[in-house]
Scaffold this active site. Structure first.
Site, PDB file in Angstrom:
ATOM      1  N   GLU A  17     -11.219 -13.647   0.395  1.00  0.00           N
ATOM      2  CA  GLU A  17     -10.934 -12.602  -0.603  1.00  0.00           C
ATOM      3  C   GLU A  17     -10.994 -13.241  -1.981  1.00  0.00           C
ATOM      4  O   GLU A  17     -10.428 -14.314  -2.191  1.00  0.00           O
ATOM      5  CB  GLU A  17      -9.542 -12.002  -0.353  1.00  0.00           C
ATOM      6  CG  GLU A  17      -9.172 -10.970  -1.416  1.00  0.00           C
ATOM      7  CD  GLU A  17      -7.837 -10.289  -1.132  1.00  0.00           C
ATOM      8  OE1 GLU A  17      -7.638  -9.771  -0.022  1.00  0.00           O
ATOM      9  OE2 GLU A  17      -6.993 -10.296  -2.049  1.00  0.00           O
ATOM     10  N   ALA A 127      -2.594   5.914   1.597  1.00  0.00           N
ATOM     11  CA  ALA A 127      -3.894   5.394   2.020  1.00  0.00           C
ATOM     12  C   ALA A 127      -4.524   6.239   3.125  1.00  0.00           C
ATOM     13  O   ALA A 127      -5.747   6.407   3.163  1.00  0.00           O
ATOM     14  CB  ALA A 127      -3.740   3.946   2.482  1.00  0.00           C
TER      15      ALA A 127
HETATM   16  P1  FAD Z   1       0.028   3.004   2.363  1.00  0.00           P
HETATM   17  O1  FAD Z   1      -0.542   2.715   3.689  1.00  0.00           O
HETATM   18  O2  FAD Z   1      -0.224   4.362   1.790  1.00  0.00           O
HETATM   19  O3  FAD Z   1       1.613   2.778   2.464  1.00  0.00           O
HETATM   20  C1  FAD Z   1       2.410   2.684   1.299  1.00  0.00           C
HETATM   21  C2  FAD Z   1       3.858   3.030   1.627  1.00  0.00           C
HETATM   22  O4  FAD Z   1       3.976   4.422   1.890  1.00  0.00           O
HETATM   23  C3  FAD Z   1       4.413   2.355   2.879  1.00  0.00           C
HETATM   24  O5  FAD Z   1       5.777   2.098   2.677  1.00  0.00           O
HETATM   25  C4  FAD Z   1       4.232   3.404   3.974  1.00  0.00           C
HETATM   26  O6  FAD Z   1       5.183   3.250   5.021  1.00  0.00           O
HETATM   27  C5  FAD Z   1       4.460   4.674   3.207  1.00  0.00           C
HETATM   28  N1  FAD Z   1       3.682   5.812   3.713  1.00  0.00           N
HETATM   29  C6  FAD Z   1       2.380   5.806   4.102  1.00  0.00           C
HETATM   30  N2  FAD Z   1       2.001   7.043   4.476  1.00  0.00           N
HETATM   31  C7  FAD Z   1       3.091   7.851   4.297  1.00  0.00           C
HETATM   32  C8  FAD Z   1       3.333   9.251   4.513  1.00  0.00           C
HETATM   33  N3  FAD Z   1       2.378  10.061   4.960  1.00  0.00           N
HETATM   34  N4  FAD Z   1       4.577   9.743   4.213  1.00  0.00           N
HETATM   35  C9  FAD Z   1       5.554   8.927   3.747  1.00  0.00           C
HETATM   36  N5  FAD Z   1       5.377   7.588   3.548  1.00  0.00           N
HETATM   37  C10 FAD Z   1       4.170   7.070   3.816  1.00  0.00           C
HETATM   38  N6  FAD Z   1      -3.613  -3.653  -4.312  1.00  0.00           N
HETATM   39  C11 FAD Z   1      -4.480  -3.443  -5.352  1.00  0.00           C
HETATM   40  O7  FAD Z   1      -4.104  -2.821  -6.354  1.00  0.00           O
HETATM   41  N7  FAD Z   1      -5.779  -3.912  -5.291  1.00  0.00           N
HETATM   42  C12 FAD Z   1      -6.255  -4.583  -4.209  1.00  0.00           C
HETATM   43  O8  FAD Z   1      -7.426  -4.988  -4.185  1.00  0.00           O
HETATM   44  C13 FAD Z   1      -5.361  -4.830  -3.109  1.00  0.00           C
HETATM   45  N8  FAD Z   1      -5.774  -5.506  -2.010  1.00  0.00           N
HETATM   46  C14 FAD Z   1      -4.921  -5.670  -0.945  1.00  0.00           C
HETATM   47  C15 FAD Z   1      -5.388  -6.341   0.193  1.00  0.00           C
HETATM   48  C16 FAD Z   1      -4.554  -6.519   1.300  1.00  0.00           C
HETATM   49  C17 FAD Z   1      -5.094  -7.228   2.536  1.00  0.00           C
HETATM   50  C18 FAD Z   1      -3.206  -6.034   1.251  1.00  0.00           C
HETATM   51  C19 FAD Z   1      -2.275  -6.254   2.429  1.00  0.00           C
HETATM   52  C20 FAD Z   1      -2.738  -5.396   0.123  1.00  0.00           C
HETATM   53  C21 FAD Z   1      -3.575  -5.195  -0.986  1.00  0.00           C
HETATM   54  N9  FAD Z   1      -3.147  -4.521  -2.147  1.00  0.00           N
HETATM   55  C22 FAD Z   1      -4.021  -4.327  -3.202  1.00  0.00           C
HETATM   56  C23 FAD Z   1      -1.749  -4.078  -2.274  1.00  0.00           C
HETATM   57  C24 FAD Z   1      -1.525  -2.602  -1.847  1.00  0.00           C
HETATM   58  O9  FAD Z   1      -2.257  -1.736  -2.683  1.00  0.00           O
HETATM   59  C25 FAD Z   1      -0.027  -2.315  -1.931  1.00  0.00           C
HETATM   60  O10 FAD Z   1       0.675  -3.040  -0.960  1.00  0.00           O
HETATM   61  C26 FAD Z   1       0.379  -0.853  -1.936  1.00  0.00           C
HETATM   62  O11 FAD Z   1       1.751  -0.765  -2.337  1.00  0.00           O
HETATM   63  C27 FAD Z   1       0.299  -0.158  -0.577  1.00  0.00           C
HETATM   64  O12 FAD Z   1      -0.991   0.124  -0.230  1.00  0.00           O
HETATM   65  P2  FAD Z   1      -1.309   0.656   1.262  1.00  0.00           P
HETATM   66  O13 FAD Z   1      -2.729   1.015   1.285  1.00  0.00           O
HETATM   67  O14 FAD Z   1      -0.812  -0.284   2.269  1.00  0.00           O
HETATM   68  O15 FAD Z   1      -0.388   1.976   1.254  1.00  0.00           O
END
Ligand code: FAD
Length: 288
Positions: A17, A127
């Site tokens: 990455e 997401a």
């Molecule tokens: P989600 O999967 O949407 O989850 C976020 C939170 O919401 C969790 O607590 C989950 O339990 C909760 N949730 C999910 N769905 C629901 C629902 N339907 N109802 C209620 N609660 C819900 N960030 C950047 O800005 N740029 C990047 O390039 C980047 N790369 C990353 C790469 C990796 C491998 C990882 C692990 C993280 C990366 N991040 C990046 C960080 C990421 O954007 C953050 O951790 C963000 O806070 C959560 O993103 P997510 O897609 O996991 O969110």
């Protein structure tokens, strides 16, 4: 090529990455390092996406050069926080145009200066909604984030894992984990995924310790630091060079343990550091 195909065959898979440099820095320094990264023969390189879409043009530009100029498979990160459907669709069209078939679909974090950020301002709140949308639009290979110790916002691990399952069911091809420092957490997480019916590959994300700044990162992400690492950081707190070396050794050993235990590959958060990446892979016995 879709990265999901890699996980059906050859093992272990090696992914790097990288992140776009700050706007005031030209991309050329990154491209110089890419020559070196290429020599390490990664199976693919992923490019992060600035919070709230800052530098998003750069993410696509770098991913495109990785794929079309360096001939390495590329994955573009994409966060939906604060974006409209039109903005997301514009980005998807650009990725398609650049022949990039792999997306790490994320919610993203709020801008640092807005702790009370309202996620409902964007078209997609989580997401899983972004993933469903991408699925409907085109035939991309989609990865998503997984949190071995639970996402920092979540109140209960059980709930967080149920949401992870929703996300996977929306159309995820593979998961990449957040940083962690105890390999037992990974193997335990695999057992939990199995009991939840999550069947896609889970790729461990390895963040080497390069400096004491890791403390801020772990505090922000809610990830624990084992006692032996606390002792290591204490020991080398006044010696950054030795701390970096110890961090490389730790990351290399972790990778070895994970692969020996059956992990399908590793996703190395390189922080754009070529020489440390070379060293870690040597320690892990993956490259000479
Ligand atoms: P989600 O999967 O949407 O989850 C976020 C939170 O919401 C969790 O607590 C989950 O339990 C909760 N949730 C999910 N769905 C629901 C629902 N339907 N109802 C209620 N609660 C819900 N960030 C950047 O800005 N740029 C990047 O390039 C980047 N790369 C990353 C790469 C990796 C491998 C990882 C692990 C993280 C990366 N991040 C990046 C960080 C990421 O954007 C953050 O951790 C963000 O806070 C959560 O993103 P997510 O897609 O996991 O969110």
């Amino acid at each position: 090529m879709k990265i999901s195909e890699l996980y059906q065959g050859k093992r272990p898979t090696l992914a790097f990455e990288i992140f776009p440099p700050k706007p005031e820095v030209t991309l050329e320094s990154l491209f110089e390092s890419l020559e070196g990264f290429k020599k390490l023969q990664p199976d693919y390189i992923s490019v992060t996406y600035g919070a709230g879409g800052s530098q998003r043009g750069r993410t696509v530009e770098i991913a495109s050069r990785i794929k079309n100029q360096y001939g390495i498979e590329a994955m573009s990160h994409l966060t939906c926080v604060g974006h409209s459907v039109e903005e997301i669709d514009e980005l998807l069209a650009r990725l398609k145009q650049e022949n990039i078939q792999n997306i790490l679909a994320l919610r993203g974090d709020p801008p640092v200066d807005q702790p009370d950020f309202d996620y409902s301002n964007g078209a997609f709140k989580y997401a899983n909604e972004l993933i469903s949308h991408i699925k409907k639009k085109d035939d991309f290979c989609i990865a998503a984030a997984a949190y071995l110790e639970g996402h920092v916002d979540s109140k209960r691990l059980k709930e967080d894992r149920a949401r992870l399952k929703d996300k996977v069911d929306a159309g995820v091809d593979f998961l990449i984990t957040q940083l962690f420092f105890d390999t037992r957490l990974y193997f335990d997480f695999l057992d939990r995924c199995e009991s939840l019916g999550i069947k896609c590959p889970v790729i461990p994300g390895i963040m080497p310790i390069f400096s004491l700044r890791i403390k801020n990162m772990t505090a922000k992400s809610g990830c624990s630091i084992p006692a032996k690492l606390v002792l290591m950081m204490d020991k080398y707190q006044d010696n950054p060079e030795d701390l970096r070396k110890a961090g490389e050794e730790y990351a290399g050993q972790m990778i070895r343990e994970l692969l020996d235990g059956g992990a399908p590959g590793v996703h190395l958060y390189t922080m754009n550091r070529l020489s440390s990446t070379q060293e870690i892979l040597k320690i892990a016995g993956l490259r000479d």
